[in-house]
Structures are given as C-alpha cells and as structure tokens.
Design a protein around this motif. Sequence first.
Motif, PDB file in Angstrom:
ATOM      1  N   HIS A 185       0.850  -1.191   0.000  1.00 23.11           N
ATOM      2  CA  HIS A 185       0.000   0.000   0.000  1.00 23.11           C
ATOM      3  C   HIS A 185       0.888   1.244   0.000  1.00 23.11           C
ATOM      4  N   TRP A 186       0.311   2.367  -0.434  1.00 26.13           N
ATOM      5  CA  TRP A 186       1.052   3.626  -0.362  1.00 26.13           C
ATOM      6  C   TRP A 186       1.414   3.946   1.090  1.00 26.13           C
TER       7      TRP A 186
ATOM      8  N   GLU B 156       3.684   2.388   2.875  1.00 22.04           N
ATOM      9  CA  GLU B 156       4.288   1.236   3.551  1.00 22.04           C
ATOM     10  C   GLU B 156       5.685   0.971   2.978  1.00 22.04           C
TER      11      GLU B 156
ATOM     12  N   ALA C 162      -7.883  -1.457  -3.159  1.00 22.01           N
ATOM     13  CA  ALA C 162      -7.579  -0.900  -1.839  1.00 22.01           C
ATOM     14  C   ALA C 162      -8.122  -1.844  -0.777  1.00 22.01           C
ATOM     15  N   ASN C 163      -7.535  -1.779   0.398  1.00 23.32           N
ATOM     16  CA  ASN C 163      -8.030  -2.518   1.554  1.00 23.32           C
ATOM     17  C   ASN C 163      -8.580  -1.539   2.582  1.00 23.32           C
TER      18      ASN C 163
ATOM     19  N   ASN D  95      -8.108   1.535   8.602  1.00 22.52           N
ATOM     20  CA  ASN D  95      -8.353   2.692   7.752  1.00 22.52           C
ATOM     21  C   ASN D  95      -8.217   2.286   6.290  1.00 22.52           C
ATOM     22  N   TYR D  96      -8.451   3.239   5.422  1.00 18.38           N
ATOM     23  CA  TYR D  96      -8.415   3.009   3.984  1.00 18.38           C
ATOM     24  C   TYR D  96      -6.964   2.895   3.510  1.00 18.38           C
ATOM     25  N   GLN D  97      -6.660   1.827   2.723  1.00 18.66           N
ATOM     26  CA  GLN D  97      -5.291   1.542   2.303  1.00 18.66           C
ATOM     27  C   GLN D  97      -5.247   1.250   0.802  1.00 18.66           C
TER      28      GLN D  97
ATOM     29  N   THR E  89      -3.714   0.448  -2.831  1.00 20.76           N
ATOM     30  CA  THR E  89      -2.567  -0.327  -3.308  1.00 20.76           C
ATOM     31  C   THR E  89      -1.781   0.482  -4.333  1.00 20.76           C
TER      32      THR E  89
ATOM     33  N   TRP F 194      -8.654   9.892   5.732  1.00 25.77           N
ATOM     34  CA  TRP F 194      -7.817   9.615   6.896  1.00 25.77           C
ATOM     35  C   TRP F 194      -8.105  10.651   7.986  1.00 25.77           C
TER      36      TRP F 194
END
Length: 569
Positions: free
Chosen positions: A230-231, A233, A274-275, A279-281, A283, A409
């Motif tokens: 993910h962005w 990470e 996205a996951n 929170n929103y993650q 990819t 976020w």
Amino acid sequence: MNDEPIQLISGAIHYFRIVPEYWEDRLRKLKACGFNCVETYIPWNLHEPKEGEFNFSGIADVEEFIRIAEKVGLYVIARPSPYICAEWEFGGLPSWLLADSNMRVRSHYEPYLEKVDNYYDVLLERFKPLLQTNGGPIIAMQIENEYGSYGNDKRYLTYIKEAMVKREIDVLLFTSDGPTDLMLQGGSVDNVLATVNFGSRPKESFAKLQEHFPNTPNIVMEYWNGWFDHWGEKHHQRDPQDAADTFAEMLQSGASVNFYMFHGGTNFGFYNGANFDENYQPTITSYDYDCPISETGDLTPKFHAVREAVAKHKDLGELVLPEPIPKKKYGTVKMKESNNLFEALNQISNLVKNTHPVSMEKLGQDYGFVLYRTFLKGPLDEAPLTIQDVRDRALVYVNQEFKGVIDRWENNKLMIEVPEEGIQLDLLVENMGRINYGPLLNDPKGITEGVRFERQFLFDWEIYSLPMDNLENLTFNENQLQPEENPIFYMGTFEVKEIGDTFVELAGWKKGIVLVNGFNIGRYWEIGPQKTLYIPGPLLKKGINEIVVFDMHGTKNPEIELIDTHKLG
C-alpha cells in the motif's frame, strides 16, 4: 489427467497486468522454473467496462493469453468468478454496478444475478473451445473467490455454479478459501472441489481442509510467497529460501500448489484496488509482490530457490530462458509545456449542474477525478468545511487558490472564511481505488452525500467528470509561471533510437499520473514505497515519444528522468 494422477505445480500470472507483447516471455519463464500450469483471474470490469459493451482486445485478449500458455506447454486454471479480489479495483466487479444505490453484490440478489448472467453469456462462450474437454488447455475453473471471507449465501454460490454448468463449462469446478472453519463452511458448495489459500504452516492448513472434506486432494490455490504494497508502507519482502522451503514441504507431501503470485506485473491506469482494516489503504501501481519473476520480468533469487525445490522433486534439465529484454536509460525529459486544470476543464470535461454533489458512479464515470464547484455568498466567519463523505482525497481551492486537503484519513475538515464578495469553492476529488476485499466492498467514489460549511449543507453544484481516459483535446502552452499548488498537466517529448524497458523517476513531484503515448502507466505518490513507474518497451516507438504528467500539486522543477533501474522499497 487421462486417468493418471497428476500433481499440479502452478503459478499465477495475470494477463491484465502485463502488456500482451510480454505474455509469452513471462509464461516461458514459468515453464522454465519447472511448473506445468498457469493460473489467472478474469476481471469483469476489464471485459465489460460499460454495461453491455465488451472488450476482448489488446491487454483484455484472454483467449490469446490462454493459447500462448498452451503453446508453451502449460495447463490453465481460469478464475472467472464475478469477484476476484486480486488487489484489483473493486475486486474486479464493474463500478457501474454502484450506479444503483440498492445494488447488493455477491449474493442471491436478482438485479445483480441478472448482470452476472449477461456477462457470462458473452464470457463463457469464449472459453468453451479452450476447455480440456474440448481439446484445450483449461483444466479447472473457479465459481467464487474466498467467498467464506465475505458471506454464507449458499443459494448464491449454487446459482453461480449452475450458471457455469448450464453454459457448458464441464471441466473441474472449485472454490478457494482461507483454512478456517468459518471460511470453509461459508465458501464451499456441494459437489464442488474445495481448495485452501495460505502463506505458511501447510500441515495445519491442509489438516483443516481434511477436517471439513475428508480424503479430498490437498490443493493450495493461493500459496502466498510474497505480498502486495500500500502507499506509505515499506515494500514487502519474504526470504526466498523460506518461501522455497515451504513450497518444497508441500511438494514432498504430494500436494498440488498454485504460487500466488509467480509474476505480479503492474496496476496500469486506475486499476489498483484498496483494503480497509483500521483505515483506507490504497494499493500502489506496482504489483511486484516480491515474486520469483519481478514486475519487470527479471529472475529474482526467489526464482532460483523455487526452481531448486522443484528440481529435487522432478528432473528439470538445463535452464532455458527467453532472450533478455533490454533496459534503457533515455535521460532527462524537460516538460516544456503545461496547462492548468482549471484552464483545461472545458477541453476535457462536460459540465453537469445538479442541486447536490453526486457520486462518480451516478455520473456514469468509472475512474479518475471529479471537480465539484459551488459559490458561497459572504460575509461568513471562519468555520469548518466538511465533506460527507469523501472518497477518497479532495483538494480544496478558494478562488482557485489551494487551501488544503480533506481525505478519508485524519484530514476530515478544513477551516475557511468567506469575505463579503463571496468565493468560488472547488473540490478536486480523486478516486484512489475501490476496496477489493472485506465487508466494505460497497465503495462509491467522489462526494457520496454532501458538503457542509459549519452545519449548513451547500447546494447548487457545477460538476466536471475527469476520467482522464481521453486527453486528445487537451492543449498545451510553453511553460508559464503556474499558480502554487495548482493541479497541472505537463508535457514533454523524448527520442528513442533503440526500444527497451525504462522507468520514470519523479524526484520533486508530489502526486499524480503519467501517460506515455496516451497510455496511462499508473499513479505515483511521493510517500512511496514506489519511486519509479515502469514503462514496458512495447509502449514506446522509434522516434519521438510523448509523455504527459498530471500532478495534483504542481512541481517547481518540471523535468523527469527515464532511467534503467526500478526503485521500489
């Protein structure tokens, strides 16, 4: 197979994450590693991008991919379940489903099943000649994907199974789920082979499978030998020997294994998913996945470790590989021309007026950006501006001057004031990828309810769809001093004498997308872990090539580097 036992040694390769010119290269490398099968998902949103309009050309030519696999000498496992997860936008479901606020996906909801039937009428007919029962390479097909992680609607699963059977899909049908009671109970169907997905502890996972399905073959449909990013990470990496040792343990036990992934590829365009855990993650563009074959097609240490594990199990002979694909450094590209988004709106978007701000799907738009504009009369004292709810990230402008970010976020409001003469309020909202896994799949984009100044909802909006899929009418001018932090298109050209793969390095740029000769190669964001974007050689041409960068925040130094090294991590 032909009345003889067979152990499948399979690897996942997604045709839709690789330019078609490289399909054979990647499949030959899979075969060279000692594998006898390739597995691929089939994303509904790629093949039916607009309801009733189907696409099976170019990167969507799945039949050609399967024929190449057959030519290389591989069996094929196809996974055309309506939902695929795959860290792919909306798990492969088409976004136009969400134009219906009442839509219920992945369940026995008749309006949804009707859409699936219409898709299957077209898709499954194309697979029939490719089935093993008709002399083709497809030996198995999946009816739903990790359904036990989502629901327990057996009526729905049975419907999907019967939808395939009545369309003459007569190869082995299967499900795949995590190795837990909840997942196996919820995701399995009577008289359909159950398989499991995991990344470690195969003995325990297969024991759970046997507990539910005594004497069934031990098959791991997804052996997670790496992971996605993910962005924001770090790039995920798994020790190659650890991945190979776990693989070897399964092979020696007689299990059939599908490597997920063997080669990951790239989330071109806006197709990343996205996951949502805490929170929103979203990819990243790269789907490298720390695979045996890297995003750019290179052999990694994991490839050699895995091949050694296979070689202990069966005779592989000499390693024979395709010709290497050259990587090229084309140097600095000065982005000599530009255009401000606010100036370009009428060139690339049509104005829609509406009382309320409406979601992207209600506008008939799949991906990209939406600009929402309204006018506030003054004077009004400083108060919080709130978006209810933003999906996923909004840039706020007052009289085209950047004021800040409201996102999914921590940035949930922004303080503004309105002078006596009033203001023009612009909200540029980016769809950063629909959620592809879990209970929050219903993830409409844009502004989903409304915008408030203090407690008051704001009405009377001008709305501009910006899917960024056709910029032919976009004009550019010689670079002028652009307003600070404005969204800006930049354009430059570079000459290619010898074609090879290359990488865009965007030092000093903040967040946006890159198009090469009109092809959207994906998103970048300064927070990483991805520092370069991959340009496969087939996207280039000999002579002059055009590159367009849309940066949401602008840049002080409008130039990029085309280098011969991928920077990820």
